[in-house]
Structure formats: structure tokens, C-alpha cells
Design an enzyme around this catalytic site. Structure first.
Site: not given
Length: 289
Positions: A117, A138, A150, A188
Site C-alpha cells: 500500500s 494495490h 491502483e 494512501n
């Protein structure tokens, strides 16, 4: 692509294995030992049983998906896989060990991907047999529900690798976004500063756990408050990502909140252990602060 390997049978790995099997792929699932992989498959069976009860899938589709998932002893069994996705804990040393081990058995056309992540893909690719066939993929938790993947290419990732993994993700029914290999990628990079700031606000006495969560949930129309979300993600994972962002950018705005560090040091890492910013052991979550 017919056979997908998933290394790590925890919440994320099991979710990736489930959606892959439901999309028709044969899945080889491994963990530190076969018993742990079997536990992951048992969890998948429970998820699929609930889906049958809610009439989202048929019993035949459930059985077919479970039949496509094979638990294996270790990564040496991943040789037939055309794509292997690592979904281990968010620690770089552990991931690199996995890549080095599985890289010894994969074919010279197989793709190796990480569900990291936040850890830089270019750096992780150093431990792979061929950085051109390595990239980040991800997924988001819970994988069967969340509609996004992602994709992150490293410096050496080949276009053919990206195309193949994108086709795989679309077959799973996911929306695909592409991120450059920057700390935290897209989601993130935006999310963790908010969660970290909520921890700062709590530690500085701005408001209570409940009021911070209620304010963000209703004031920003979020489905859950930031401290609840942090508990679901895992406070240890949140801290790891904050550290990657801080170290990768050198920007003090990513400095982990002292209270977040303290909770992790106490072992209060969220829902998975029963205690984080909330106590999750009872019928309703109760703030721990």
C-alpha cells in the site's frame, strides 16, 4: 492467463484469492504454512456462504469458486502461475524475502506483483528476478466489495506487464487507476494524512474519539469516521504507511502522531486484535480514550 498465485492468506490475500477464483482463475494460495493457507480458504468459504444466503451468488458458483482455490505448502509450488501477487504484511524485508524465494521457481514470462500500500515499487523490484515483469497491484479492503485497484509501475516495469495486469484487474470487475511510483501512491497519499491528523487531534485533546468520528462522518459525509477507519485498517499498518511517507518525502507533514505510535507500541492495533481507538470485543464498539 489461467493460474494466479497469492502469497499471504490473511484478510487481503484471501480477498484477492476469492475474487480471482470467482472470475474463473485457478488460484494457488500460500502462507507461512499450509495450515494458515487453509484457514484463509475457510474464511473465503464463509464469505461465499453469506453471499449465497443473500442470494448474490448461487450455491453452484460458490462451489466452483472454492474448487478453483488450492492451498499449497510454500512458494515453491507457484511454478505454474502466470501471475503471482504478494499480499504479506507491510514490511519491506518480509516482502523482499518472498520475492527472492518465489522468483527462483517462476517461468521467465510470469509476472510478479506486490499488493503493498505504500512501499516503493522500484525498490521492491530489486528483489525480483526481472524488474520488467514486476509492478504494484494495490487492492482495497474488503477486496470483494471495494471496486478499485491502483496499478503502480516501477522504473523498469514493461508496458506488456502493465497491460497484462490491467486486463486481469478488469476481468475481476474492478476500476483501474494508474499511479506513479511515489510514496503512498494515490489513495494512501491522500488518506493517511487525514487519519494521522485525527490521531494528532485526539492526542492534543481537541475532541473525543466519538466526536472526532461523528464530526468527520456527518460534516464531510464520509461513511465512517477516521479513527474507526484506522481501526479497520490496522493501526500498525497506518503507522507503517505514515513512516514510508515521512521517510520517502522528508516532509514533516507526514510525521506519525505520537498517540498512533503509542497505541501500536501497546499492541492496540485495531479491530483485528479487539482493541484500538475502540474496544471491539463487545456487541458495540466502545471508545478506549
Amino acid at each position: 492467463m489461467q493460474t494466479v498465485g497469492v502469497i499471504g492468506a490473511g484478510q487481503m490475500g484471501a480477498g484477492i484469492a476469492q475474487v480471482s477464483a470467482q472470475s474463473g482463475y485457478r488460484v494457488l494460495l500460500s502462507d507461512v504454512d499450509k495450515a494458515r493457507a487453509e484457514q484463509g480458504k475457510a474464511g473465503i468459504a464463509k464469505q461465499l456462504a453469506r453471499a449465497v444466503d443473500k442470494e448474490k451468488i448461487s450455491a453452484a458458483d460458490r462451489d466452483a469458486a472454492l474448487d478453483r482455490i488450492e492451498c499449497v505448502d510454500d512458494v515453491s509450488a507457484m511454478a505454474p502461475c502466470e501471475l503471482v501477487i504478494e499480499a504479506a504484511t507491510e514490511r519491506e524485508a518480509i516482502k523482499r524475502q518472498i520475492f527472492e524465494a518465489v522468483g527462483k521457481v517462476l517461468s521467465d514470462t510470469a509476472i510478479l506483483a506486490s499488493n503493498t500500500s505504500s512501499i516503493p515499487i522500484t525498490r521492491l523490484a530489486q528483489a525480483s528476478p526481472d524488474p520488467a515483469r514486476f509492478m504494484g497491484v494495490h487492492f482495497f479492503n474488503p477486496v470483494p466489495v471495494m471496486g478499485l485497484i491502483e496499478l503502480i509501475r516501477g522504473l523498469a516495469t514493461a508496458d506488456a506487464t502493465v497491460d497484462a495486469v490491467e486486463a486481469f484487474g478488469r476481468k475481476l470487475g474492478k476500476e483501474i487507476v494508474h499511479a506513479n511510483d511515489a510514496p503512498g501512491f494515490i489513495v494512501n497519499r491522500v488518506l493517511l494524512p487525514m487519519l494521522n491528523e485525527a490521531c494528532f487531534a485526539l492526542g492534543e485533546g481537541v475532541a473525543s474519539v466519538r466526536d472526532i468520528d461523528t464530526a468527520v462522518r456527518l460534516g464531510l459525509n464520509h461513511p465512517m469516521g477516521p479513527l474507526t477507519l484506522a481501526d479497520f485498517i490496522g493501526l500498525d499498518t497506518c503507522l507503517d504507511i505514515c513512516r514510508v511517507l515521512f521517510e520517502g518525502t522528508g516532509d514533516p507533514k507526514f510525521r506519525p502522531a505520537p498517540l498512533l505510535v503509542k497505541y501500536v507500541e501497546a499492541g492496540w492495533v485495531g479491530k483485528k486484535c479487539g482493541r484500538g481507538f475502540y474496544d471491539w470485543t463487545g456487541p458495540e464498539p466502545v471508545p478506549t480514550r
